[in-house]
Scaffold this motif. Sequence first.
Motif, mmCIF file in Angstrom:
data_model
loop_
_atom_site.group_PDB
_atom_site.id
_atom_site.type_symbol
_atom_site.label_atom_id
_atom_site.label_comp_id
_atom_site.label_asym_id
_atom_site.label_seq_id
_atom_site.Cartn_x
_atom_site.Cartn_y
_atom_site.Cartn_z
ATOM 1 N N PHE A 117 0.830 -1.206 0.000
ATOM 2 C CA PHE A 117 0.000 0.000 0.000
ATOM 3 C C PHE A 117 0.863 1.253 0.000
ATOM 4 O O PHE A 117 0.546 2.232 -0.692
ATOM 5 C CB PHE A 117 -0.912 0.002 1.226
ATOM 6 N N SER A 118 1.943 1.244 0.774
ATOM 7 C CA SER A 118 2.806 2.428 0.841
ATOM 8 C C SER A 118 3.378 2.772 -0.526
ATOM 9 O O SER A 118 3.454 3.946 -0.899
ATOM 10 C CB SER A 118 3.932 2.203 1.849
ATOM 11 N N LEU A 119 3.786 1.743 -1.275
ATOM 12 C CA LEU A 119 4.323 1.986 -2.613
ATOM 13 C C LEU A 119 3.256 2.579 -3.522
ATOM 14 O O LEU A 119 3.507 3.557 -4.240
ATOM 15 C CB LEU A 119 4.844 0.679 -3.207
ATOM 16 N N ALA A 120 2.045 2.006 -3.477
ATOM 17 C CA ALA A 120 0.967 2.537 -4.301
ATOM 18 C C ALA A 120 0.639 3.972 -3.908
ATOM 19 O O ALA A 120 0.462 4.845 -4.762
ATOM 20 C CB ALA A 120 -0.281 1.657 -4.177
ATOM 21 N N GLY A 121 0.554 4.231 -2.605
ATOM 22 C CA GLY A 121 0.245 5.585 -2.144
ATOM 23 C C GLY A 121 1.297 6.589 -2.540
ATOM 24 O O GLY A 121 0.989 7.721 -2.924
ATOM 25 N N PHE A 122 2.565 6.185 -2.449
ATOM 26 C CA PHE A 122 3.652 7.075 -2.876
ATOM 27 C C PHE A 122 3.498 7.449 -4.340
ATOM 28 O O PHE A 122 3.655 8.617 -4.721
ATOM 29 C CB PHE A 122 4.995 6.390 -2.649
ATOM 30 N N LEU A 123 3.138 6.478 -5.160
ATOM 31 C CA LEU A 123 3.009 6.745 -6.583
ATOM 32 C C LEU A 123 1.780 7.583 -6.901
ATOM 33 O O LEU A 123 1.838 8.520 -7.701
ATOM 34 C CB LEU A 123 2.964 5.425 -7.364
ATOM 35 N N TYR A 124 0.635 7.276 -6.271
ATOM 36 C CA TYR A 124 -0.556 8.013 -6.695
ATOM 37 C C TYR A 124 -0.591 9.435 -6.168
ATOM 38 O O TYR A 124 -1.271 10.280 -6.738
ATOM 39 C CB TYR A 124 -1.857 7.252 -6.462
ATOM 40 N N PHE A 125 0.153 9.736 -5.134
ATOM 41 C CA PHE A 125 0.297 11.145 -4.766
ATOM 42 C C PHE A 125 1.510 11.779 -5.442
ATOM 43 O O PHE A 125 1.459 12.927 -5.862
ATOM 44 C CB PHE A 125 0.402 11.288 -3.249
ATOM 45 N N GLY A 126 2.604 11.034 -5.538
ATOM 46 C CA GLY A 126 3.812 11.600 -6.140
ATOM 47 C C GLY A 126 3.685 11.861 -7.620
ATOM 48 O O GLY A 126 4.273 12.804 -8.144
ATOM 49 N N LEU A 127 2.903 11.041 -8.319
ATOM 50 C CA LEU A 127 2.772 11.200 -9.768
ATOM 51 C C LEU A 127 2.031 12.473 -10.146
ATOM 52 O O LEU A 127 2.101 12.924 -11.286
ATOM 53 C CB LEU A 127 2.063 9.979 -10.361
#
Length: 421
Positions: A68-78
């Motif tokens: 989840f942390s990886l997905a969250g990092f991407l969907y906010f960072g992108l």
Amino acid sequence: MDTLPTTATPAATATTSGSPRLFRGWLVVAGAFAVTFVGFGSAYTFSAFVESLQKDFNASRGSVSLVFSLAGFLYFGLGVLSGPLADRWGSRRLAVAGMLLVGLGLAAASRAQSLVQVYLAYGLGVGLGVGASYVPVVGAVQRWFLRRRGFASGLAVSGIGVGTLAMPPLASWLIDTQGWRHAYLVLGVLAAVVGTGLALLVENDPRGRGLGPDGDPPQPQSLSSAPAGFTVREALRTRRFIGLYAACLVCSFGLFVPFVHLVPYALDHGVAPGSAVLLLAMIGIGSTAGRFVLGGLADRMGRALALMLMFAGMALSLLVWAMSGGFAGLAVFAFAYGVFYGGFVALLPALVMDYFGGRHIGAIIGVLYTSVAVGTLVGPSAAGFAFDVSRSYLLPILASAAANFAAMGLLMAMPKSSTSS
């Protein structure tokens, strides 16, 4: 023979046979609602999958939380990329592409044979998909409204709350009846079909329809000139942006800890699995209420003050979690946290529009959300690893509450005007 005019006046676009027509901006809000419902609803089902992934891959809670942390990092960072791309290409293209990526990622996760493959499928698919669509659709809504911007923004992102209400129980039922792999496959098809179809309602700017915000006639110069506001470089140099960025960064270390760990926490404390998943639905109910009620309230009381109150509310509700072990106390926490979390998500884009204008709203929101990306990458996984070491969630919960109090203090110290630092 008479011919019809090729362009409609603002009055003509607003009426048909003397009756008011639906303002197109509300269809944009509906499209944004659907995108956030499908994208975040799919993402926030993750807590329902934690136990199954731990068992099937013999993994620790911290390593599973990292998905989840990886997905969250991407969907906010992108958002730092998708925001500018939406400003240039239009929000609809990004929203459609994002929903397709979410669907493909979930479907690929259903075929994973190792936790690393879940990282790649779910983390990259859902992360990139939500990241490609979220900032563009939220930015588009800001351009369509002025007087009711807080309410419209809250309505658009209330899809996150409704998705959190509806999707985790659906995922839990699918897991119980068909297994976690088929559950991911069904969610992937839902994301691809429903999300992509309704994303087509999103439009970038009311000027393309000869309208101003709220359906008013456009200003004479607005059809030929860019929207007013800061460039990205100008915004980043202001103390207001720096203050907002710092507050969001600090807050986000604990922001999503409940979304990953509330269900495992409840199971550890003897709550039945069906009831434990309902706690996520309670967050969704509260979040939906917060976006509807607090967005409109903030339009009247001032969005900056309201955002401070959201941080305080999340901190206090986390303290309730720290003192709760049974379903009743956890349900009170979940609903209260959802209300203030929903208000936070609804207010932030509208406040950015207030401060920096619509000229590069998507890009500025995208840069701001990189702060949330960093906190999301660290917070949920750190909470999982802390549990693996101590067998307790008390320290992560208290740290999350302290982070929200600190974020409130940072906003209180922020200057009242957008002066350069």
